[in-house]
Structures are given as structure tokens and as C-alpha cells.
Write a protein that holds these residues in place. Structure first.
Motif, PDB file in Angstrom:
ATOM      1  N   ALA A   7       4.635  40.522  -9.478  1.00  0.00           N
ATOM      2  CA  ALA A   7       4.054  39.373 -10.161  1.00  0.00           C
ATOM      3  C   ALA A   7       4.492  38.125  -9.421  1.00  0.00           C
ATOM      4  O   ALA A   7       5.558  38.087  -8.821  1.00  0.00           O
ATOM      5  N   VAL A   8       3.644  37.116  -9.491  1.00  0.00           N
ATOM      6  CA  VAL A   8       3.940  35.847  -8.854  1.00  0.00           C
ATOM      7  C   VAL A   8       3.808  34.751  -9.902  1.00  0.00           C
ATOM      8  O   VAL A   8       2.805  34.687 -10.626  1.00  0.00           O
ATOM      9  N   ILE A   9       4.822  33.934  -9.983  1.00  0.00           N
ATOM     10  CA  ILE A   9       4.807  32.775 -10.860  1.00  0.00           C
ATOM     11  C   ILE A   9       4.801  31.553  -9.952  1.00  0.00           C
ATOM     12  O   ILE A   9       5.739  31.347  -9.177  1.00  0.00           O
ATOM     13  N   ASN A 113       0.322  33.817 -11.606  1.00  0.00           N
ATOM     14  CA  ASN A 113       0.289  32.970 -12.793  1.00  0.00           C
ATOM     15  C   ASN A 113       0.774  31.571 -12.440  1.00  0.00           C
ATOM     16  O   ASN A 113       1.664  31.414 -11.605  1.00  0.00           O
ATOM     17  N   PHE A 114       0.228  30.562 -13.115  1.00  0.00           N
ATOM     18  CA  PHE A 114       0.575  29.174 -12.820  1.00  0.00           C
ATOM     19  C   PHE A 114       1.212  28.498 -14.021  1.00  0.00           C
ATOM     20  O   PHE A 114       0.749  28.662 -15.147  1.00  0.00           O
ATOM     21  N   ILE A 115       2.254  27.728 -13.741  1.00  0.00           N
ATOM     22  CA  ILE A 115       2.918  26.920 -14.758  1.00  0.00           C
ATOM     23  C   ILE A 115       2.954  25.492 -14.237  1.00  0.00           C
ATOM     24  O   ILE A 115       3.538  25.219 -13.180  1.00  0.00           O
ATOM     25  N   ILE A 159      -3.583  28.006 -17.467  1.00  0.00           N
ATOM     26  CA  ILE A 159      -2.333  27.509 -16.884  1.00  0.00           C
ATOM     27  C   ILE A 159      -1.429  27.006 -17.999  1.00  0.00           C
ATOM     28  O   ILE A 159      -1.838  26.211 -18.841  1.00  0.00           O
ATOM     29  N   LEU A 160      -0.198  27.486 -17.985  1.00  0.00           N
ATOM     30  CA  LEU A 160       0.792  27.050 -18.962  1.00  0.00           C
ATOM     31  C   LEU A 160       1.284  25.666 -18.565  1.00  0.00           C
ATOM     32  O   LEU A 160       1.722  25.463 -17.434  1.00  0.00           O
TER      33      LEU A 160
END
Length: 193
Positions: A7-9, A113-115, A159-160
């Protein structure tokens, strides 16, 4: 603690949002590798930024391709990655999502995933000016507005958004407590189609 599928954050936002600080703290908390996207810029790009010249999409493309390839490598090896990257435009985020080979552009279904670390321009300006005065970054505060102008997020991207004016530990706790991302910090990470 690499996940079963990798997983990629991506900790994203404009200069001064706290990407490196939060990325490094998350690295310790979840034992994913942290990489700073700034380290992948060419010397020419860095020199342009030092001189206060905003990068063009053409300038950014080799940089984004290198980041995409790193993301692919981590996912291919089923390892977790935290990437600090501005990722200001949808097309940039799509390039990063495509590090997952099965990704279909525009679907937003990816283990990337993007924050967004979100803060008011006044707060960011103070941070960037302080960093520049300490000689801690090559990008001058004069480029902050160009980044703010580029930052565009569509709600359908999922996007969080996290308040970047909170303390670093509060930001990390917020990220860790969000259900959307919890599965990515365990061996049985959610499966992507």
C-alpha cells in the motif's frame, strides 16, 4: 510491517503543510518506508525553484514518472510506502495512482491513497518563511501562491483532508484512526481489484 498486497500513502499538500514531518512520524508508527518526492527532482527543477520560477507540467513529468516507478516497485514487492509529495493536480495524482499496473485512469480505485494536509495560506506562509530563513529548503516562499493556485481536489477522489494546524501527533493520530486507511497498516491490507 509491509502489507500483504502493499500500500502507498501519499501525504500531499503545498509547501509548508508538514508533509515531511508527518511522513517521518507515520514511518515510525506503521513501519512503512518514507520517501520525500523532493529528492526525486532534477537539479534543473531545483534550480528553477530556488530562483522562484514555478515548474511547468513539462518540468514535472519526468519527476512524476520516477515517482510512479518507485510506487510500482513498492507495490510489486508488496511493501508499504509513505510518500511526501505535493500532488497538487488531479493529473499528477493519476500518474502516481498508475504506479499500480492494473489502475484504470479516472476510477480512483488504487492501493495508492492520498491524505491532504490542509492549512490556511497565512499559516503556510509563516512556516515557509521560517524554513527559508533557516536555510532548510530550496523553495522560496514566493512560490507558495503558485502552489495554492494549482491545488485542485475533486470530492470523488476520496482524498482524506486533515487539519495541518493540529500538532504533528494529533495529525498522525487522525490519520491512523480513519477507517478508510486502517486496513493499509496491517498485514491483511484490503485487496484491490
Amino acid at each position: 510491517m509491509a502489507s500483504k498486497h502493499g500500500a502507498v500513502i501519499v501525504i500531499m499538500g503545498v509547501c509548508g503543510a508538514g508533509k515531511t514531518t508527518i511522513g517521518r512520524r507515520l514511518e515510525k508508527e506503521v513501519q512503512y518506508k518514507y520517501l520525500d518526492a523532493d529528492d526525486f527532482h532534477s537539479e534543473l527543477n531545483r534550480e528553477k525553484m530556488r530562483m522562484g520560477i514555478p515548474l511547468t507540467d513539462e518540468d514535472r513529468m519526468p519527476w512524476l514518472e520516477a515517482l510512479r516507478d518507485v510506487i510500482n516497485e513498492y507495490l510489486d514487492n508488496k511493501k508499504g510506502l509513505i510518500l511526501g509529495c505535493s500532488a497538487l493536480k488531479n493529473q499528477y495524482r493519476e500518474m502516481l495512482r498508475s504506479g499500480y499496473p492494473a489502475y484504470k485512469w479516472g476510477t480512483y480505485a488504487s492501493p495508492v491513497n492520498f491524505i491532504l494536509l490542509d492549512a490556511p495560506a497565512e499559516v503556510l506562509s509563516v512556516r515557509v518563511n521560517a524554513r527559508a530563513a533557516e536555510g532548510k529548503h530550496y523553495m522560496p516562499a514566493s512560490l507558495l501562491q503558485s502552489q495554492l493556485d494549482l491545488l485542485k481536489i475533486d470530492d470523488c477522489e476520496g482524498i482524506l483532508k486533515v487539519d495541518a494546524t493540529l500538532t504533528p501527533q494529533a495529525i498522525v493520530n487522525t490519520i491512523l484512526n480513519k477507517l478508510q486507511f486502517q486496513g493499509c497498516f496491517h498485514h491483511d491490507c484490503i485487496e484491490f481489484h
